[in-house]
Design an enzyme around this catalytic site. Structure first.
Site, mmCIF file in Angstrom:
data_model
loop_
_atom_site.group_PDB
_atom_site.id
_atom_site.type_symbol
_atom_site.label_atom_id
_atom_site.label_comp_id
_atom_site.label_asym_id
_atom_site.label_seq_id
_atom_site.Cartn_x
_atom_site.Cartn_y
_atom_site.Cartn_z
ATOM 1 N N CYS B 130 14.644 6.628 -7.655
ATOM 2 C CA CYS B 130 14.001 5.480 -7.025
ATOM 3 C C CYS B 130 12.943 4.895 -7.962
ATOM 4 C CB CYS B 130 13.389 5.893 -5.693
ATOM 5 S SG CYS B 130 12.582 4.544 -4.809
ATOM 6 N N CYS B 131 12.102 5.768 -8.474
ATOM 7 C CA CYS B 131 11.097 5.326 -9.447
ATOM 8 C C CYS B 131 11.774 4.690 -10.650
ATOM 9 C CB CYS B 131 10.248 6.494 -9.939
ATOM 10 S SG CYS B 131 8.840 6.870 -8.902
ATOM 11 N N CYS B 212 3.380 3.637 -4.047
ATOM 12 C CA CYS B 212 4.206 3.047 -3.007
ATOM 13 C C CYS B 212 3.898 3.704 -1.656
ATOM 14 C CB CYS B 212 5.671 3.258 -3.333
ATOM 15 S SG CYS B 212 6.174 2.417 -4.823
ATOM 16 N N CYS B 215 5.467 7.144 -0.551
ATOM 17 C CA CYS B 215 5.196 8.310 -1.389
ATOM 18 C C CYS B 215 3.716 8.623 -1.526
ATOM 19 C CB CYS B 215 5.813 8.118 -2.757
ATOM 20 S SG CYS B 215 7.589 7.895 -2.661
ATOM 21 N N CYS B 238 4.423 9.697 -12.440
ATOM 22 C CA CYS B 238 5.470 8.720 -12.368
ATOM 23 C C CYS B 238 6.088 8.639 -13.746
ATOM 24 C CB CYS B 238 4.862 7.399 -11.980
ATOM 25 S SG CYS B 238 6.071 6.144 -11.856
#
Ligand code: HEM
Ligand code: SF4
Ligand code: SF4
Lengths: 547, 426
Positions: B130-131, B212, B215, B238
């Site tokens: 997703c990241c 986000c 998260c 990240c």
């Protein structure tokens, strides 16, 4: 002067090997910069605007001719033909290559020199009076004690990761020429009940918060001195601020905690350490002192300068005699200041040829001894008065005969924007402009100390200049803030800021205005600038500058 | 220079050499964040350096600095599509407050979204991917024209970041600039207060590190501010901080069973552990307890059966436990940063003043060159994780000298015969 024995030699050799190995690991990429930084800093290797800079320690500013020749050789071989003598009584090379550093250190070790602890958050090279052992006004020669402090502080296992760097200065004279009240610890010889010991000052410093040191003890005997220093350092190591590097010097601890409480803590620690392993035995002090025994002075040296006639004919020489000699304790002798502030040159710089020539002068005329002063000049400490003229002639040949010691063109200036990564503004060109503007009138002004720093770190000691100049930056332009009334001697004072900054071009004009006030209002030609300022206050100077 | 699009793609030829990087970090070692940022944006390379902001809890400092340098500077913002509405609102607030005219939103590729995350729940099943599509890819694409970028990372934030420099090279040799590397939480707070910068709307309600929405969770009092990110997952960074080429670097495996205790010339199994939250304070055996906790409960611990240990942090005053040292079988002195030398004084006081003769261990950021100092101050065991230092210890190749200029009162240093005064040999 102090000579290494096998013990010192082994110490420096091992340390040099160790650092050489670290440099090699760094060049090979085995050490990251983060791992390398503290190591190189402890070994005197800085990074600055253009390149690495290597600082070589000159313990308490004392050199012999062999060492000076070696410094010249290093300048010639590994640098661009010159070295820079600094206010820390040491020498800096501005262009060594990283891969040459191990070689340079090996060469230094050959003449008992090194770069250990010239930077980093440890106890730095001890500084002292440049006329130590020669001055007429000395209670005691501070060099043996300075040497003992040097030994004690070398790679001290407890104090190599202090909150911040730590500087100790010591003077044995009545007049303080070592600015001891502007060091983390200042030691001043004191006599009590017929005994000589040390007045201890703590918490002085310049930088962004200039402070005059406070007296913590008025008499510590020789034998207890190291225990006392260790007590101060321990209190500082445990309690000095580490959250903000601008507040990490001991001056802030003393300021925030109060000298009374610091004294209490130090005394409590000292009470435990006293009479322990650090007690300095008299015979050890005597042993070290023999290294600093007076040279074999000629008892019958002529006590007049042989040069009166010559001086009449030569105004430059007359000025040299008036300004650059310092009264010696031995009749027939004098100390000579060799000014590294020739008009138009970079203050403190000396070329390899000049260094070689000066080394020879020391060997021929000064019992092989030289000193580096914190005012960035060199000194021949023990010169026969009858030799002064010959020395002068030789200095003329190498362009270092400027008779300006203590005058307006004898400026302390930090490297500034030309060399330093931290600078806001240039220092060296400003010093040059001032020297050019006033050189021909400087005798009239008499003693006048001008000091310039390129930023608030105050490497140029601007706070303690009779006139201080500080480079500041505003919206991308270089401006200079002018202070008046600073004094580094025992009457320690921090200069007053007169008002808003002026541009570089305006600095000489601004000084002219200040000097006009002085010349108009001084009581007579014997009243120095600083005294006149103290009498008149800042108002007339402010008025002249800002109307 | 501010116009990224006009510039060509970053050419490797202009990459900084490792030594230049070293020089750069040296130059800016003592300089303030604004100077670092100004230099990065205006002078560092002929290719522009990108300013990326998350408009998160502590973004305001860098944004304020950018605005001072040049309000028209392009600021890149990753619009992942998963932000809190408060974050988007905050982008607007900051633009207005600081006069920033050029905030550019970087959005995920729509076809990627359609293919890999059609329902928008990829974060639940595979946050790394997703990241990747929401952050790494868009940023990677945008950064092609840049020679590097600015981050707001700070040394204190997570353990992995203890040695963060101002300038770093990425794996593809671009430059990452970290103007706030040396800042701590207090610095940020003070700066915000001084410039009256509005906080992120969620900051005041307990979100100390904001990413986000799905998260990010709140951080409890005393927790690491970033612990609210990807809570409960083995993810602390990240991907974009590691590598823009899309390969997310693997964080170091945690809790591996490396022996870290060095004692009597070798790495050995550690019999000791630190007190855990749920330990009762009775019959502690081979347990190190925090200093303040010991002070608080010392009376209760009088009859403790078992070997008791104590942790001394920098700032703990060992004089307070000086008379109790005989109660401890081991004392662990912490060195959270190698540059913090308080532990040396604590050790000497424990050994020389209070006669502690149990195991004295040094833990933390320990490098080869400190080992000799530590030993001389009385430590007899070390907890070491740094690779080169471990090698040196194992090979008995610790840097050091064999002669000392001052005594420290340890018996490993014997007076050298008739040698005068302070000097000692090993
Ligand atoms: C060009 C590279 C240089 C750099 C990067 C540099 C850096 C600094 C810094 C950061 C400080 C402030 C430390 C503090 O207050 O905690 C400082 C202070 C000082 N520097 Fe330098 N310096 C440089 C060159 C020099 C030179 C050439 C000299 C001698 C002429 C010098 C003499 C001093 C002195 C005497 C202080 C102490 C002022 C005080 O007591 O606070 N520095 N330097
Ligand atoms: S005063 Fe500032 S400009 Fe001058 S040398 Fe020191 S740090 Fe550099
Ligand atoms: S932080 Fe969460 S929602 Fe945002 S991109 Fe990463 S995994 Fe997806």
């Amino acid at each position: 002067m102090y000579r290494y024995d096998e013990f010192d030699a082994a110490f420096v050799r091992e340390r040099t090997e160790q650092f050489s190995d670290q440099v090699k690991r760094r060049v090979a990429g085995e050490l990251t910069e983060d791992q390398f930084r503290p190591l190189r800093l402890m070994n005197g290797l800085y990074l600055q605007l253009h390149a690495y800079m290597l600082r070589v320690a000159v313990p308490y500013g004392t050199l012999n001719s062999r060492q000076m020749h070696k410094l010249a050789h290093i300048a010639r071989t590994y640098d661009r033909g010159y070295g820079h003598f600094t206010t820390r009584q040491n020498i800096q090379y501005n262009w060594p290559k990283l891969q040459d550093v191990p070689k340079i250190l090996e060469e230094l070790a050959e003449v008992e020199m090194h770069a250990i602890q010239t930077s980093g958050n440890c106890i730095r090279n001890v500084t002292t009076d440049q006329f130590a052992g020669a001055a007429h006004d000395e209670i005691i020669d501070p060099r043996p004690v300075a040497e003992i402090i040097r030994q004690w502080s070398s790679l001290h296992p407890e104090f190599s990761f202090l909150p911040r760097k730590f500087k100790i200065a010591i003077t044995g004279a009545q007049q303080d020429r070592a600015a001891v009240k502007f060091h983390d610890i200042g030691l001043m010889a004191n006599e009590k009940d017929g005994q000589v010991g040390w007045r201890v000052f703590v918490g002085g410093g310049l930088g962004r918060t200039p402070m005059v040191a406070k007296e913590i003890n008025d008499f510590v005997p020789h034998e207890d001195l190291l225990a006392y220093l260790e007590a101060i350092l321990r209190v500082y190591n445990l309690h000095g601020r580490r959250d903000n590097k601008y507040k990490a010097r001991i001056k802030i601890l003393v300021h925030e905690t109060g000298i009374e409480q610091i004294r209490e803590e130090v005394e409590a620690e000292f009470a435990q350490l006293k009479d322990g392993v650090l007690t300095l035995p008299q015979d050890e002090l005597d042993r070290i002192s023999t290294y600093f025994a007076a040279p074999p002075f000629a008892a019958d040296a002529d006590d007049v300068l042989d040069a009166e006639q010559h001086a009449l004919e030569n105004a430059q020489y007359a000025k040299f005699l008036k300004r650059n000699l310092f009264k010696h304790r031995q009749p027939g002798y004098t100390s000579i200041t060799i000014s590294l502030k020739s008009v138009g040159e970079v203050p403190g710089d000396a070329s390899d040829a000049q260094m070689d020539a000066i080394a020879e002068l020391a060997r021929e005329f000064s019992f092989d001894e030289l000193r580096v002063s914190h005012e960035q000049n060199l000194v021949l400490p023990h010169v026969k008065k009858s030799d002064v003229r010959a020395i002068y002639e030789r200095l003329v040949e190498i362009g270092l005969a400027e008779g300006n010691a203590g005058l307006i063109s004898d400026i302390i200036a930090c490297p500034g924007l030309d060399y330093c990564a931290l600078a806001n503004a240039r220092s060296i060109p400003i010093a040059q402009d001032i020297a050019k503007r006033f050189a021909d009138r400087e005798n009239e002004f008499g003693e006048l100390k001008v000091k310039i720093s390129g930023c608030i770190n105050a490497c140029g000691h601007h706070h303690v200049g009779h006139i201080g100049i500080l480079g500041v930056e505003k919206k991308g332009t270089e401006l200079y803030q002018i202070t008046v009334g600073g004094d580094a001697t025992e009457q320690a004072a921090v200069g007053n800021i007169l008002g808003r900054g002026v541009t570089g071009d305006e600095v000489p004009d601004a000084l002219e205005k200040l000097l006009n006030v002085y010349m108009d209002q001084r009581e007579n030609a014997d009243e120095p600038f600083l005294d006149a300022f103290r009498r008149l206050g800042e108002a007339p100077f402010k008025e002249a500058l800002y109307g | 220079m501010a116009n990224a699009n006009a510039a060509q793609a970053f050419v490797p030829k202009e990459r900084l050499s490792d030594l230049q990087l070293v020089a750069l970090n040296g130059m800016f070692d003592e300089r303030d964040a604004l100077s670092v940022l100004r230099f990065a944006l205006e002078e560092l390379t002929s290719h522009p350096i990108a300013m990326v902001s998350s408009f998160g809890a502590d973004s305001s400092v860098l944004l304020h600095m950018v605005a001072q340098i040049n309000p028209h500077q392009e600021v890149l913002f990753l619009e992942t599509g998963k932000h809190f509405p408060e974050t988007l609102e905050y982008v607007e607030t900051m633009k207005q407050r600081l006069g920033l005219t050029n905030v550019r939103f970087l959005e995920p590729d729509t076809s990627d979204l359609a293919r890999f995350d059609p329902k928008g729940d990829l974060w639940q099943t595979d946050p790394d991917s997703c990241c990747h599509i929401r952050k790494t890819e868009p940023l990677d694409a945008a950064l092609k024209a840049y020679g590097g970028w600015v981050t707001g990372r700070k040394r204190f934030q997570t353990n992995d970041r203890g040695v963060l420099p101002h300038f770093e090279l990425t794996s593809d040799e671009r430059i990452k600039v970290n103007p706030l590397a040396y800042w701590d939480f207090e610095d940020v707070k003070a700066y915000r207060a001084e410039h009256d910068l509005p906080p992120h709307p969620l900051f005041n309600v307990g979100y100390l590190s904001i990413g986000c929405a799905p998260c990010t969770s709140m951080v409890k009092e005393g927790e690491d501010p970033r612990s609210g990110r990807w809570r409960g997952r083995d993810k602390t960074e990240c991907g974009i901080h590691f590598d823009v080429s899309g390969k997310i670097a693997k964080p170091q495996a945690k809790g591996q069973s490396m022996k870290t205790l060095f004692k009597d010339g070798q790495f050995v199994e550690d019999q000791w552990r630190d007190l855990a939250d749920d330990d009762a304070l009775i019959d502690l055996d081979h347990v190190f307890m925090p200093f303040s906790l010991y002070i608080e409960h010392k009376d209760r611990l009088v009859g403790n059966n078992g070997a008791l240990g104590l942790i001394v942090q920098p700032g703990d005053d060992v004089h307070e436990i000086g008379d109790d040292v005989h109660r401890f079988a081991a004392i662990a002195v912490e060195f959270p940063k190698f540059a913090d030398g308080r532990g040396y004084s604590s050790a000497r006081l424990l050994r020389e003043r209070y006669g502690f003769d149990g195991e004295l261990r040094a833990r933390g950021d320990i490098l080869t060159d400190q080992v000799q100092f530590l030993r001389r101050c009385g430590f007899d065991s070390l907890v070491v994780v740094d690779g080169p230092t471990r090698n040196a210890l194992e090979n008995d190749a610790i840097a050091g000298v064999s002669v000392f200029m001052q005594p420290t009162g340890r018996d490993i240093e014997v007076p050298a015969g008739t040698r005068p005064f302070l000097r000692r040999v090993k």
